[in-house]
Design an enzyme around this catalytic site. Structure first.
Site, PDB file in Angstrom:
ATOM      1  N   LEU A 165       0.620  -1.265  -0.102  1.00 56.81           N
ATOM      2  CA  LEU A 165      -0.027  -0.082   0.123  1.00 56.81           C
ATOM      3  C   LEU A 165       0.806   1.127   0.175  1.00 56.81           C
ATOM      4  O   LEU A 165       1.877   1.296   0.718  1.00 56.81           O
ATOM      5  CB  LEU A 165      -1.069   0.011   1.221  1.00 56.81           C
ATOM      6  CG  LEU A 165      -1.598   1.358   1.624  1.00 56.81           C
ATOM      7  CD1 LEU A 165      -2.671   1.654   0.489  1.00 56.81           C
ATOM      8  CD2 LEU A 165      -2.346   1.399   3.221  1.00 56.81           C
ATOM      9  N   SER A 166       0.514   2.201  -0.777  1.00 58.75           N
ATOM     10  CA  SER A 166       1.299   3.412  -0.781  1.00 58.75           C
ATOM     11  C   SER A 166       2.538   3.304  -1.068  1.00 58.75           C
ATOM     12  O   SER A 166       3.116   2.838  -1.991  1.00 58.75           O
ATOM     13  CB  SER A 166       0.641   4.311   0.412  1.00 58.75           C
ATOM     14  OG  SER A 166       0.990   5.555   0.491  1.00 58.75           O
ATOM     15  N   ALA A 167       3.466   3.947  -0.063  1.00 56.39           N
ATOM     16  CA  ALA A 167       4.949   3.723   0.076  1.00 56.39           C
ATOM     17  C   ALA A 167       5.271   2.197  -0.333  1.00 56.39           C
ATOM     18  O   ALA A 167       6.272   1.989  -1.078  1.00 56.39           O
ATOM     19  CB  ALA A 167       5.680   4.193   1.027  1.00 56.39           C
ATOM     20  N   HIS A 303      -7.084   8.063  -0.816  1.00 59.17           N
ATOM     21  CA  HIS A 303      -5.963   7.229  -0.549  1.00 59.17           C
ATOM     22  C   HIS A 303      -6.006   6.117   0.587  1.00 59.17           C
ATOM     23  O   HIS A 303      -6.472   6.496   1.804  1.00 59.17           O
ATOM     24  CB  HIS A 303      -4.841   8.338  -0.262  1.00 59.17           C
ATOM     25  CG  HIS A 303      -3.341   7.652  -0.149  1.00 59.17           C
ATOM     26  ND1 HIS A 303      -2.798   7.045  -1.532  1.00 59.17           N
ATOM     27  CD2 HIS A 303      -2.436   7.308   0.844  1.00 59.17           C
ATOM     28  CE1 HIS A 303      -1.666   6.509  -1.096  1.00 59.17           C
ATOM     29  NE2 HIS A 303      -1.471   6.812   0.314  1.00 59.17           N
TER      30      HIS A 303
END
Length: 497
Positions: A165-167, A303
């Site tokens: 997820l994300s980073a 997000h």
């Protein structure tokens, strides 16, 4: 769900890392608390999240946690799951839904963990080449975790997958590029293209206004990160919320372009379908008819990771900060990888992939190709953008009727005397000569984000011509005509490509 702060907050440079490690270690515990979520610590029993030590030199200074269902047989798949910023392995274990499918489908789950000692907000350093390239830093630490899990749990090296997820998603993209020989598939959830950024400032640009590269340019970044001569690539799922203001939805488009180009297939979906939670699935098949790339667009989701709490077979996870109630992404990703035991992709014929595929010439409307012969081949099939366009009895082929000034991706496969199609070659890109103008109608903001315009002092100007377009915002709309590479003119009165 509103965000208390951006999930990415980077150390300013690798030279500051040592200092950051000294002063943020005390903050690491606080970062485990985000929006009321407490990171779940590892438990002691066999079928619970457990810390694993001694997995290698660990140059990235990461921790390894694992969840292994009771009585898991040798030869089971392995899934590596990377948390997002301000999160932990325990946090991801508790909310993502992956443990449910480890139990029901039978696979081991490895959850790497970084801390404030590596990054002020406990992000994986996906934007640092020293941490995201093959054989270096955090990427190598994760590779060592895979080796440890294979040795300790007897995992099948042909069925190792990575998600994040994300980073963690952005690091996933880099791992898929750097280690296509390790990972059979990946899932990039609210993340960015591989090698999009190699610095902090570039990372922010990628998040908010990703570069509008061609598929071939994005694909080249993957090929340059992978071992030389790589011809087999991971199958990639891309998840993105349409209301994401932290990692803009345009990143999903660039990711699609990147991985379809790597596979040598086109950017037009083979099929689309609607799932629950306002999710649209677009699938891009390889030449054998199996999905190589999937894009999941979740309407209205900001997000985060898509979850769907509940006890149904297609439900999973728990809601919280960056865990958003929409659809169970882990369920659909696991099925895409074939972890449910259904829909296993068919193997190709026995002939190897042709090597040495090159573009021997290109004109306005034609492209000529050549390649090295394969022993036992009766003929060869030629694919443009993943679609078969012809058959050749020799090791040369000329494709005709093409558009001018257009890039095309080609692959070739050998066919034996029985008609079985062998493995597909690595892709090459050919660009016809001449130039075909294109028209683009959008807001000044979107024109700028796509590179068709630029802003200065709050005003927008067309790239190349420099023509004034008014205020840089989402309310002012213009039509731009691209008349040459990198050159746009205002064409509000009419635009004919």
């Amino acid at each position: 769900m509103g965000q208390p702060h951006p999930p990415y907050r980077f150390t300013k440079s690798r030279r500051l890392a040592a200092g950051v490690r000294r002063w943020v270690t005390a903050a690491a515990g606080a970062l485990a608390l985000t929006g009321g979520l407490v990171a779940v610590g590892p438990q002691a029993s066999a079928a619970s999240l457990t810390q694993v030590t001694g997995f290698g030199s660990n140059p990235g200074n990461l921790s390894m946690y694992a969840y292994v269902p009771d009585a898991l047989p040798a030869g089971a798949p392995l899934v590596v799951a990377l948390h997002g910023c301000t999160q932990s392995a325990g946090d991801y274990y508790a909310n993502s839904g992956w443990p449910k499918f480890a139990d029901s489908y039978g696979f081991a789950l490895v959850l790497p963990q970084t801390t404030g000692a590596n990054n002020a907000n406990s992000c994986f350093n996906w934007f640092e080449p020293g941490d995201s390239a093959r054989g270096q830093g955090e990427a190598l630490s994760i590779r060592q975790m895979v080796d440890k899990a294979v040795a300790q749990y007897g995992s099948d090296t042909r069925r190792v997958y990575v998600t994040g997820l994300s980073a963690g998603a952005s690091m996933t993209a880099n791992l898929l590029a750097a280690y296509p020989d390790v990972f059979a598939g990946g899932s990039i959830d609210s993340g960015l293209p591989a090698s999009c950024a190699t610095s902090v400032s570039a990372a922010y640009t990628c998040m908010y206004s990703p570069p509008d590269k061609t598929p071939a340019q994005w694909g080249a970044l993957v090929r340059s990160a992978a071992p030389a001569g790589t011809t087999s690539w991971p199958r990639v799922a891309i998840w993105q919320g349409t209301a994401d203001t932290t990692v803009k939805p345009a990143n999903a488009t660039e990711l699609r372009d990147q991985w379809t180009d790597v596979w040598g297939i086109g950017q037009t979906p083979t099929r689309t379908s609607s799932l629950g939670g306002g999710t649209t699935l677009s699938e891009y098949d390889d030449p054998s008819g199996s999905p190589a790339v999937q894009v999941y667009s979740v309407s209205g989701m900001p997000h985060g990771l898509a979850v769907d709490p509940g006890s149904g077979p297609d439900q999973c996870g728990a809601t919280g900060t960056y865990y958003l109630d929409a659809v169970c992404s882990s369920y659909h990703t696991a099925r895409f990888w074939g972890l449910d035991g259904a829909g296993q992709e068919p193997g190709p014929g026995s002939l190897p992939a042709p090597t040495g595929l090159t573009v021997t010439s290109a004109a306005d409307t034609t492209v000529s190709l050549g390649w090295s012969g394969v022993a036992g081949a009766a003929s060869y099939q030629v694919y443009r953008g993943g679609t078969k366009v012809g058959t050749a009895s020799s090791t040369a082929y000329t494709d005709t009727g093409l558009a001018t000034g257009t890039a095309y991706s080609y692959t070739v496969a050998a066919v034996d005397a029985s008609g079985a199609v062998g493995a597909v070659s690595a892709a090459v890109t050919a660009t016809t000569t001449g130039y075909t103008p294109t028209c683009h109608t959008s807001s000044n903001y979107d024109h700028t984000a796509a590179g068709r315009a630029y802003q200065s002092g709050g005003y927008t100007y067309a790239t190349g011509s420099g023509q004034a377009m008014g205020l840089w915002n989402t309310f002012t709309t213009h039509t731009l005509k691209q008349t040459a590479p990198g050159y746009y003119v205002v064409a509000d009165s009419g635009c004919s490509a």
